[in-house]
Design an enzyme around this catalytic site. Sequence first.
Site, PDB file in Angstrom:
ATOM      1  N   ASP A  95       0.545  -1.033   0.633  1.00 28.02           N
ATOM      2  CA  ASP A  95       0.013   0.089  -0.468  1.00 28.02           C
ATOM      3  C   ASP A  95       0.267   1.327   0.188  1.00 28.02           C
ATOM      4  O   ASP A  95       0.414   1.909   0.400  1.00 28.02           O
ATOM      5  CB  ASP A  95      -0.712  -0.144   1.002  1.00 28.02           C
ATOM      6  CG  ASP A  95      -0.462  -0.383   2.314  1.00 28.02           C
ATOM      7  OD1 ASP A  95       0.859   0.019   2.127  1.00 28.02           O
ATOM      8  OD2 ASP A  95      -0.879  -0.520   3.561  1.00 28.02           O
ATOM      9  N   GLU A 117       0.223  -9.396  -0.902  1.00 28.37           N
ATOM     10  CA  GLU A 117      -0.628  -8.651   0.059  1.00 28.37           C
ATOM     11  C   GLU A 117      -2.189  -7.681  -0.536  1.00 28.37           C
ATOM     12  O   GLU A 117      -2.280  -6.378   0.172  1.00 28.37           O
ATOM     13  CB  GLU A 117       0.572  -7.269   0.790  1.00 28.37           C
ATOM     14  CG  GLU A 117      -0.346  -7.469   2.330  1.00 28.37           C
ATOM     15  CD  GLU A 117       0.867  -7.172   3.068  1.00 28.37           C
ATOM     16  OE1 GLU A 117       0.591  -5.198   3.281  1.00 28.37           O
ATOM     17  OE2 GLU A 117       1.333  -7.316   4.036  1.00 28.37           O
ATOM     18  N   GLU A 131      -2.461   5.013   2.543  1.00 25.83           N
ATOM     19  CA  GLU A 131      -2.331   3.673   2.699  1.00 25.83           C
ATOM     20  C   GLU A 131      -3.913   3.194   2.148  1.00 25.83           C
ATOM     21  O   GLU A 131      -4.037   1.970   1.456  1.00 25.83           O
ATOM     22  CB  GLU A 131      -1.502   2.169   3.602  1.00 25.83           C
ATOM     23  CG  GLU A 131      -0.644   3.302   3.774  1.00 25.83           C
ATOM     24  CD  GLU A 131       0.377   4.633   4.905  1.00 25.83           C
ATOM     25  OE1 GLU A 131      -0.845   4.874   4.889  1.00 25.83           O
ATOM     26  OE2 GLU A 131       1.590   5.041   4.360  1.00 25.83           O
ATOM     27  N   HIS A 212       6.364   4.367  13.031  1.00 28.70           N
ATOM     28  CA  HIS A 212       6.475   5.648  11.359  1.00 28.70           C
ATOM     29  C   HIS A 212       4.771   6.447  10.848  1.00 28.70           C
ATOM     30  O   HIS A 212       4.671   7.317   9.664  1.00 28.70           O
ATOM     31  CB  HIS A 212       7.001   5.027  10.506  1.00 28.70           C
ATOM     32  CG  HIS A 212       6.287   3.968   9.773  1.00 28.70           C
ATOM     33  ND1 HIS A 212       5.379   4.203   9.282  1.00 28.70           N
ATOM     34  CD2 HIS A 212       6.407   2.765   9.804  1.00 28.70           C
ATOM     35  CE1 HIS A 212       4.485   3.028   8.479  1.00 28.70           C
ATOM     36  NE2 HIS A 212       5.082   2.175   9.043  1.00 28.70           N
ATOM     37  N   ARG A 214       1.852   8.027   9.437  1.00 25.80           N
ATOM     38  CA  ARG A 214       1.719   9.861   8.521  1.00 25.80           C
ATOM     39  C   ARG A 214       0.451   9.987  10.076  1.00 25.80           C
ATOM     40  O   ARG A 214       0.559  11.625  10.141  1.00 25.80           O
ATOM     41  CB  ARG A 214       0.632  10.098   7.924  1.00 25.80           C
ATOM     42  CG  ARG A 214       2.655  10.083   6.935  1.00 25.80           C
ATOM     43  CD  ARG A 214       2.675   9.979   5.453  1.00 25.80           C
ATOM     44  NE  ARG A 214       3.260   9.177   4.605  1.00 25.80           N
ATOM     45  CZ  ARG A 214       4.271   9.918   3.770  1.00 25.80           C
ATOM     46  NH1 ARG A 214       3.483  11.249   3.113  1.00 25.80           N
ATOM     47  NH2 ARG A 214       5.566  10.277   3.095  1.00 25.80           N
ATOM     48  N   HIS A 244      12.540   5.670  12.762  1.00 27.89           N
ATOM     49  CA  HIS A 244      12.743   5.586  11.110  1.00 27.89           C
ATOM     50  C   HIS A 244      12.771   6.874  11.263  1.00 27.89           C
ATOM     51  O   HIS A 244      13.510   7.764  11.494  1.00 27.89           O
ATOM     52  CB  HIS A 244      10.981   5.111  11.518  1.00 27.89           C
ATOM     53  CG  HIS A 244      10.897   5.616   9.891  1.00 27.89           C
ATOM     54  ND1 HIS A 244      10.594   6.624   8.797  1.00 27.89           N
ATOM     55  CD2 HIS A 244       9.936   4.466   8.953  1.00 27.89           C
ATOM     56  CE1 HIS A 244       9.933   6.143   7.891  1.00 27.89           C
ATOM     57  NE2 HIS A 244       9.954   5.452   7.950  1.00 27.89           N
TER      58      HIS A 244
END
Length: 381
Positions: A95, A117, A131, A212, A214, A244
Site C-alpha cells: 500500500d 498483500e 495507504e 512511522h 503519518r 525511522h
Amino acid sequence: MKILSVFGTRPEAIKMAPFIRFAQNDSAITSLTCVTGQHRAMLDQVLDLFSIVPDYDLSVMAPNQTLNSLTCRVIAGLDEVLEKVRPDYVLVHGDTTSAMAASLAAFHRGLKVGHVEAGLRTYDLAKPWPEEMNRRVIDVVSALKFAPTATSASNLEQEHLGGRVIVTGNTVIDALKHTVERIGADEALGASLADRFSFIDPARRLLLVTGHRRESFGDGFVNICKALARLAERDDLEIVYPVHLNPNVSGPVHALLGDLGNVHLIDPQAYLEFVYLMQRADIILTDSGGVQEEAPYLAKPVLVMRDVTERPEAVAAGAVKLVGTEPDRIVSETARLLDDRAYYASFARIVNPYGDGHAAERIADAIMGRAFTPFQPNLQD
Ligand code: UD1
Ligand code: UDP
C-alpha cells in the site's frame, strides 16, 4: 513469462524478496526488478541482505518528499522502464505510494498487474493515510490479487472488483522464517549479533519500539514519546527504539527521548538485526504492519499504537492488542504485560494467522497457472 517486480520501501523489499528469490530459480519465469528508491537507505539495507541487484533503479527519494512529487516521479520513471521491458506481469506489493503509482503506470499501458498483500482494509481513508487509498486503487487495477488471509480475500470478494483472488499467506513469514533459520544455524552470526547489541542489559526486560505512521505525526509522536519516558522510569526495563528516518519521526523522538539512560535510540536496523531484536524482546510496541504479522510467529506480545488495524487476525487470536497513542493507555497496557505473568502468557503463544513460509511459491504457481494448495492458517498453540 516475463515478470517485473516494482517496489521502493523497506517493508515492500522484505516482502517481495521471497518471490524474487523463488522466481530467480524458476526456469519458466524471467524475473526483473525495478526499485523506485522511495526509501534509499532503508531499501538498500534489505537489497544487500537478500542479495538482490535491481535491474532498474528510479532513485526518486528526496528529503521530506511530498506524496504528489513522489507519485509523479515514480509514474514518469517507470513508464520508460515499461516501454523498454514490456513485461507480461507487473508485480507490486502492499500500500505504499511506490506500489500505487507503479500499478497505475502499468494499468495505463494495458499491462497486467499482480498485487501481493491484496485486500487489507480498514475502510477508513484517514487511517492509515494515504495507504488505505493506495491499496484500494491497486486492487481496482489488478488482474491477480494475492490475499494473505481468508479475511483479506473476503474483503475483495465483497467489493466485486473482478480479477482473480488467491489466498497465499503473507510473504513476510517466508522472509522471517528464512532469517530465523539463518540466525539459528550460524553460531558465529548469533555471537556477533549478541556482541553488536551488548549494550542491552540481559537482567532487564526489553521493550522494542518502532513507529512511522503519518496519522501520528505531531501530537501522536509527542504522546508516544511521553509514554516511553514514563515507562523508562522503571528500573527493570530497557527500551530499544530503531528510529525511522522520516524527519517527522526522528525529529521529535530524538528531541524528547535523546537523554534517557535506559532508552536506546538507534538507527533503522537491517532485517537480520531487527529479527534478532524481536527474538530478544519481551514486548513489542509498534504501529508497523509488518511487525504485527511477524511478532505472533515469534510468540512476542504486540501492543499496536493505532486505533484501527487492517490486520484483525492476530487481534482475534489474542496475540496483538490495539492501544492507540494516549500516554496513559500505552503505559498501563505495557505495565500490565510486564507485571502480570498469566496475562503475558496469554499473549505469548505461537500463532500463525499470516503465513506458513510458502507464499512466494503460491504466487509463482498462480501466475504460471500451476496447481497449488491455498494457505490455511494454524491457530493452535
Ligand atoms: C512509507 C510509506 C508507508 C510505509 C512506510 C514504511 C507511503 C505514502 N508511505 O512511509 O506506507 O509503511 O514507508 O516505512 O508510501 N527517509 C530517508 N531514508 C530512507 C527512508 C526515508 O531519509 O531510507 C526520509 C526522507 O526524508 C523521506 C522521508 O523519510 O522523504 C519520508 O519517506 P516516505 O517514503 O515518503 O514516507 P514513510 O513515512 O517512510
Ligand atoms: N524492520 C527492519 N528494521 C527496523 C525496523 C523494522 O528491518 O529497524 C522491518 C520489520 O521487521 C518489518 C518491516 O521492517 O518486516 C516493517 O517496516 P515498517 O514498519 O517501516 O512498515 P510497515 O510494515 O508498517 O509498512
